[in-house]
Design a protein around this motif. Sequence first.
Motif, PDB file in Angstrom:
ATOM      1  N   ARG A 209      59.925  56.320  43.230  1.00 48.49           N
ATOM      2  CA  ARG A 209      59.182  56.454  44.459  1.00 48.49           C
ATOM      3  C   ARG A 209      58.353  55.206  44.739  1.00 48.49           C
ATOM      4  O   ARG A 209      58.231  54.764  45.875  1.00 48.49           O
ATOM      5  N   THR A 210      57.784  54.621  43.665  1.00 46.34           N
ATOM      6  CA  THR A 210      56.942  53.445  43.855  1.00 46.34           C
ATOM      7  C   THR A 210      57.744  52.239  44.317  1.00 46.34           C
ATOM      8  O   THR A 210      57.249  51.401  45.052  1.00 46.34           O
ATOM      9  N   LEU A 211      58.999  52.148  43.890  1.00 42.30           N
ATOM     10  CA  LEU A 211      59.774  50.936  44.145  1.00 42.30           C
ATOM     11  C   LEU A 211      60.627  51.013  45.407  1.00 42.30           C
ATOM     12  O   LEU A 211      61.441  50.133  45.649  1.00 42.30           O
ATOM     13  N   THR A 212      60.493  52.076  46.166  1.00 45.21           N
ATOM     14  CA  THR A 212      61.284  52.185  47.382  1.00 45.21           C
ATOM     15  C   THR A 212      60.374  52.589  48.530  1.00 45.21           C
ATOM     16  O   THR A 212      59.324  53.193  48.303  1.00 45.21           O
ATOM     17  N   SER A 213      60.781  52.232  49.760  1.00 46.96           N
ATOM     18  CA  SER A 213      59.979  52.722  50.885  1.00 46.96           C
ATOM     19  C   SER A 213      60.838  53.422  51.931  1.00 46.96           C
ATOM     20  O   SER A 213      60.615  54.584  52.232  1.00 46.96           O
ATOM     21  N   VAL A 214      61.850  52.713  52.466  1.00 52.16           N
ATOM     22  CA  VAL A 214      62.654  53.342  53.511  1.00 52.16           C
ATOM     23  C   VAL A 214      64.134  53.375  53.141  1.00 52.16           C
ATOM     24  O   VAL A 214      64.742  54.433  53.019  1.00 52.16           O
ATOM     25  N   ASN A 215      64.699  52.176  52.917  1.00 50.05           N
ATOM     26  CA  ASN A 215      66.150  52.057  52.791  1.00 50.05           C
ATOM     27  C   ASN A 215      66.723  52.696  51.547  1.00 50.05           C
ATOM     28  O   ASN A 215      67.858  53.157  51.553  1.00 50.05           O
ATOM     29  N   ALA A 216      65.964  52.668  50.464  1.00 48.68           N
ATOM     30  CA  ALA A 216      66.524  53.166  49.207  1.00 48.68           C
ATOM     31  C   ALA A 216      65.792  54.411  48.730  1.00 48.68           C
ATOM     32  O   ALA A 216      65.812  54.752  47.563  1.00 48.68           O
ATOM     33  N   LYS A 217      65.140  55.095  49.630  1.00 48.62           N
ATOM     34  CA  LYS A 217      64.314  56.236  49.256  1.00 48.62           C
ATOM     35  C   LYS A 217      65.117  57.325  48.536  1.00 48.62           C
ATOM     36  O   LYS A 217      66.106  57.819  49.074  1.00 48.62           O
ATOM     37  N   PRO A 218      64.707  57.698  47.326  1.00 45.93           N
ATOM     38  CA  PRO A 218      65.459  58.712  46.584  1.00 45.93           C
ATOM     39  C   PRO A 218      65.166  60.110  47.117  1.00 45.93           C
ATOM     40  O   PRO A 218      64.147  60.327  47.775  1.00 45.93           O
ATOM     41  N   ILE A 219      66.062  61.037  46.795  1.00 48.28           N
ATOM     42  CA  ILE A 219      65.939  62.393  47.317  1.00 48.28           C
ATOM     43  C   ILE A 219      64.619  63.027  46.900  1.00 48.28           C
ATOM     44  O   ILE A 219      63.985  63.746  47.674  1.00 48.28           O
ATOM     45  N   ALA A 220      64.188  62.705  45.682  1.00 45.42           N
ATOM     46  CA  ALA A 220      62.948  63.302  45.188  1.00 45.42           C
ATOM     47  C   ALA A 220      61.771  62.946  46.096  1.00 45.42           C
ATOM     48  O   ALA A 220      60.874  63.749  46.315  1.00 45.42           O
ATOM     49  N   ALA A 221      61.795  61.713  46.626  1.00 50.09           N
ATOM     50  CA  ALA A 221      60.702  61.301  47.513  1.00 50.09           C
ATOM     51  C   ALA A 221      60.867  61.910  48.897  1.00 50.09           C
ATOM     52  O   ALA A 221      59.882  62.245  49.554  1.00 50.09           O
TER      53      ALA A 221
END
Lengths: 268, 300
Positions: A209-221
């Motif tokens: 979650r910390t390393l992504t914002s929009v494009n690579a956002k994981p399902i958990a976030a």
Amino acid sequence: MHSIPGRRLILSLFLIFLLLPIYWLVNMSFKTNGEIVSTMTLWPHQPTIAHYVRIFTDESWYSGYINSLKYVVINTVISISVALPAAYAFSRYRFLGDKHLFFWLLSNRMAPAAVYALPFFNLYSAIDLFDTPWAVALAHCIFNVPLAVWILEGFVSGVPREIDETAFLDGYSFPRFFVKILVPLIASGIGVAAFFCFMFSWVELLLARTLTSVNAKPIAAVMTRTVSAAGMDWGLLAAAGVLTIIPGALVIWFVRNYIARGFALGRV
Amino acid sequence: MDKTVNQKAWFLVLPVFLVVAFSAILPLMTVVNYSMQDTFGNNQFFWNGVGWFKELLDPSTDLGERFFASLWRNLFFSAVILAIEVPLGIVVALSMPRQGWSVAACLVILALPLLIPWNVVGTIWQIFGRPDIGLLGYALNSIGINYNYVSNDFDAWATVIVMDVWHWTSLVALLCYAGLKSIPEAYYQAAQIDGASRWAVFTAIQLPKMNRVLLIAVLLRFMDSFMIYTEPFVVTGGGPGNSTTFISIELVKIALGQFDLGKAAALSLVYNLIIIIVCWIFYTVMTNAGTERRPDKGVA
């Protein structure tokens, strides 16, 4: 194996304890939000698949799954390919600093993700990998690579050394021996290690979650977005949760015969 | 058989070293750097020496108080879950069926909680425990227990602990099961001839054989519970008040919530140091147990 009295009862109770919360999640995912909030029902009285339909048709939802799978797969491939030669080295040779190195690796498996969240953010922003699956994949290497080395070392040590020696006498070069003989011999170990890398990368959230914002956002976030003006969308949250359980359940079916040994990290 | 000395093995280890060093040493240097400085924003940094560490280790300051409170809370939590999960895991492993399709079925069900993303574990228990929509909360309240994990400290703790038992006991059970499987049938036959009691079989045959895996189980469980973050964060958010704020939650609050980089970095280093020391103790015990056991290790 000799068992204890009343084992069926103990085991059944424990398995029910494990399954009950999962059942409740599945149950909620098939209910309408109205039914969830208004009445307490043990199974859906007006079953609906609306929540699932919404996840599969809304790109911001299903892209979360794709993003998660991307970094999990990249991470598994990197972890296994760097860990294999190292596992062989630790298993067969002694070299300068080997024990310290092994301990250092192990200590990284135990490092709290919270410690690394902020520095990782700085590091991956600095090298322009922030918000890509690569950032998360590399960040997860910190605990998956040591784990893969640890598991594979156990499996390589189970291969008798005579096999190496015979192969070298037969004129095999080292890379050829590695690919043609060693890898097939520890195939199950590689499967187990890959399974564990997959699993730990899949379940981790803080770094992802910390390393992504929009494009690579994981399902958990993505799941944290179910709070809206109208209150919690419980049904949608439950449906998303159910879908995150499925990849793990599929993978585990394939390695079920190795689970026990795998969890012992190849050390039984 | 002894391993041969070969320094060229370093070439095989090099990729791992580089990958982990990139992910571990570089960021850690940033942390060390931050821990010695103070910032007033605008990327201006001032040398602060060991100031943050002094504050951190002094319980009379705000930072120190928060650190020690979350540390004791976390140690207590780890102790409780170990005390429940280890014996329960052993019992479950001993209860496993011996053969047939039910073995595979049990293994898959046991492993299921381990494969659920941690925030979903939190979500599952959040939903399951809510008094209005959750089966557990609803059932407890309808039999007259006033259970509410959002407002009551004890209920929040109980929920977090039961959740951890639900999530991780399987790991201990699977490890023990693996250990039990490696015991040759002949041992049991010998015990039967000697007329050994069930308890004697457990203490003289099964427990010693499970030694190694139990050690791994305790190590993994201690470490993972010591750095637990996501699950309690989702369920309780560290509350009510600060009652379930464990070290990682406190750290993330300071680092990403308040952006107090110096304080967070100092806390990170002390946190890491504790982990490394505990890890070293386990590692030493484990390798010693390993060398004693070498002769019969070949049966794998």
